[in-house]
Design a protein around this motif. Structure first.
Motif, PDB file in Angstrom:
ATOM      1  N   LEU A   1       1.380   6.430  -6.966  1.00  0.00           N
ATOM      2  CA  LEU A   1       0.291   7.311  -7.419  1.00  0.00           C
ATOM      3  C   LEU A   1       0.643   8.785  -7.207  1.00  0.00           C
ATOM      4  CD1 LEU A   1      -2.811   5.296  -6.145  1.00  0.00           C
ATOM      5  CD2 LEU A   1      -2.025   5.579  -8.524  1.00  0.00           C
ATOM      6  N   ALA A   2       1.318   9.079  -6.088  1.00  0.00           N
ATOM      7  CA  ALA A   2       1.730  10.469  -5.834  1.00  0.00           C
ATOM      8  C   ALA A   2       2.734  10.936  -6.889  1.00  0.00           C
ATOM      9  CB  ALA A   2       2.316  10.593  -4.435  1.00  0.00           C
TER      10      ALA A   2
ATOM     11  N   ILE B   1       0.834  -1.206   0.000  1.00  0.00           N
ATOM     12  CA  ILE B   1       0.000   0.000   0.000  1.00  0.00           C
ATOM     13  C   ILE B   1       0.868   1.255   0.000  1.00  0.00           C
ATOM     14  CG2 ILE B   1      -1.630   1.341   1.396  1.00  0.00           C
ATOM     15  CD1 ILE B   1      -2.829  -1.435   2.232  1.00  0.00           C
ATOM     16  N   ALA B   2       1.929   1.247   0.813  1.00  0.00           N
ATOM     17  CA  ALA B   2       2.830   2.409   0.853  1.00  0.00           C
ATOM     18  C   ALA B   2       3.475   2.633  -0.517  1.00  0.00           C
ATOM     19  CB  ALA B   2       3.897   2.219   1.922  1.00  0.00           C
ATOM     20  N   ALA B   3       3.919   1.546  -1.161  1.00  0.00           N
ATOM     21  CA  ALA B   3       4.538   1.679  -2.482  1.00  0.00           C
ATOM     22  C   ALA B   3       3.518   2.164  -3.513  1.00  0.00           C
ATOM     23  CB  ALA B   3       5.135   0.346  -2.913  1.00  0.00           C
ATOM     24  N   LEU B   4       2.297   1.646  -3.446  1.00  0.00           N
ATOM     25  CA  LEU B   4       1.253   2.060  -4.380  1.00  0.00           C
ATOM     26  C   LEU B   4       0.903   3.543  -4.205  1.00  0.00           C
ATOM     27  CD1 LEU B   4      -0.878   1.278  -6.520  1.00  0.00           C
ATOM     28  CD2 LEU B   4      -2.425   0.792  -4.617  1.00  0.00           C
ATOM     29  N   ILE B   5       0.730   3.961  -2.944  1.00  0.00           N
ATOM     30  CA  ILE B   5       0.396   5.366  -2.686  1.00  0.00           C
ATOM     31  C   ILE B   5       1.515   6.284  -3.184  1.00  0.00           C
ATOM     32  CG2 ILE B   5       0.085   7.079  -0.841  1.00  0.00           C
ATOM     33  CD1 ILE B   5      -1.489   4.908   0.686  1.00  0.00           C
TER      34      ILE B   5
ATOM     35  N   ARG C   1       3.019   9.745  -9.943  1.00  0.00           N
ATOM     36  CA  ARG C   1       2.283   9.838 -11.212  1.00  0.00           C
ATOM     37  C   ARG C   1       1.528  11.168 -11.289  1.00  0.00           C
ATOM     38  NH1 ARG C   1      -3.018   7.994 -12.955  1.00  0.00           N
ATOM     39  NH2 ARG C   1      -2.939   7.584 -15.186  1.00  0.00           N
ATOM     40  N   LYS C   2       0.879  11.510 -10.184  1.00  0.00           N
ATOM     41  CA  LYS C   2       0.127  12.766 -10.140  1.00  0.00           C
ATOM     42  C   LYS C   2       1.071  13.957 -10.337  1.00  0.00           C
ATOM     43  CE  LYS C   2      -2.985  15.373  -7.166  1.00  0.00           C
ATOM     44  NZ  LYS C   2      -3.670  15.422  -5.882  1.00  0.00           N
ATOM     45  N   ARG C   3       2.229  13.881  -9.721  1.00  0.00           N
ATOM     46  CA  ARG C   3       3.209  14.969  -9.836  1.00  0.00           C
ATOM     47  C   ARG C   3       3.705  15.085 -11.277  1.00  0.00           C
ATOM     48  NH1 ARG C   3       8.440  16.070  -6.107  1.00  0.00           N
ATOM     49  NH2 ARG C   3       9.511  17.423  -7.563  1.00  0.00           N
ATOM     50  N   TRP C   4       3.972  13.923 -11.917  1.00  0.00           N
ATOM     51  CA  TRP C   4       4.510  13.944 -13.269  1.00  0.00           C
ATOM     52  C   TRP C   4       3.463  14.396 -14.295  1.00  0.00           C
ATOM     53  CZ3 TRP C   4       7.159   8.521 -12.722  1.00  0.00           C
ATOM     54  CH2 TRP C   4       8.318   8.673 -11.948  1.00  0.00           C
ATOM     55  N   LEU C   5       2.199  14.116 -14.006  1.00  0.00           N
ATOM     56  CA  LEU C   5       1.138  14.556 -14.917  1.00  0.00           C
ATOM     57  C   LEU C   5       0.791  16.019 -14.697  1.00  0.00           C
ATOM     58  CD1 LEU C   5      -1.210  11.441 -14.885  1.00  0.00           C
ATOM     59  CD2 LEU C   5       0.411  12.123 -16.665  1.00  0.00           C
TER      60      LEU C   5
END
Length: 193
Positions: free
Chosen positions: A184-185, A177-181, A187-191
């Motif tokens: 996702l963080a 879960i920590a790795a997934l979160i 990914r959001k930053r890169w987008l």
């Protein structure tokens, strides 16, 4: 190409690695507990022994039948316990003198609803099963109770928790879960959102 934040990444990787290590440790503890339970299960089938004087560091002969001799009761305590029917109440434990220089012996004489129950017992030979004790490492749970008490519940292997595998699954899930979160963080930053 977007940069990966170094400090945050190091912290997350360290946290995920620690959680995985804790999961592996719990799996190792599960194997240790399995072997301990197997040892206790085997002890239930062994012939009775004399109630042992335990040196520090020695493995405990838990769940084994034993016989001990109480020369005289020296102290009494009542702790939470159950009878053989599973009713809650108080287990009555007597600390016995076993010899002039002996280490003494703790005997769980029996059970009652009242922590101040009156019973008649002045010592003697006790047959029982060895159980763990917080004060003296081991105690003898008597097979028969003296007048004024009912027999206590006998030590049971079912009372030993074996939840290490579940803890391991939890640690591995926390790591995922920590790795997934964090992924996702990133990914959001890169987008750029």
């Amino acid at each position: 190409m977007k940069k990966v934040p170094i400090i945050a990444t190091v912290v997350v990787v360290a946290a995920v690695a620690a959680m995985i290590a804790l999961g592996i440790w719990q799996l190792q503890r599960a194997q240790w507990k399995d072997s301990l339970i197997a040892q206790y299960r085997a002890a239930e089938t062994l012939p009775p022994i004399a109630f042992p004087a335990m040196a520090p560091g020695k493995s405990l002969p838990l769940f084994r039948r034993a016989t001990g001799t109480c020369l005289r009761p020296a102290a009494h305590r009542a702790i939470a316990g159950a009878n053989r029917a599973g009713d809650s109440g108080y287990a009555h434990i007597v600390h016995c003198v076993t010899g002039a220089e002996g280490p003494g012996m703790a005997v769980e004489l029996g059970w009652s609803k009242d922590p101040q129950a009156k019973y008649q017992w002045t010592g003697g030979q006790v047959d029982g099963i060895i159980a763990p004790d917080r004060q003296q490492r081991i105690r003898l749970v008597a097979l028969n109770a003296p007048p004024g008490l009912e027999p206590s519940a006998l030590p049971s292997l079912d009372a030993i928790p074996q939840n290490h595998r579940m803890y391991a699954i939890q640690w591995f899930a926390f790591a995922a879960i920590a790795a997934l979160i964090y992924g996702l963080a990133l990914r959001k930053r890169w987008l750029g959102r």
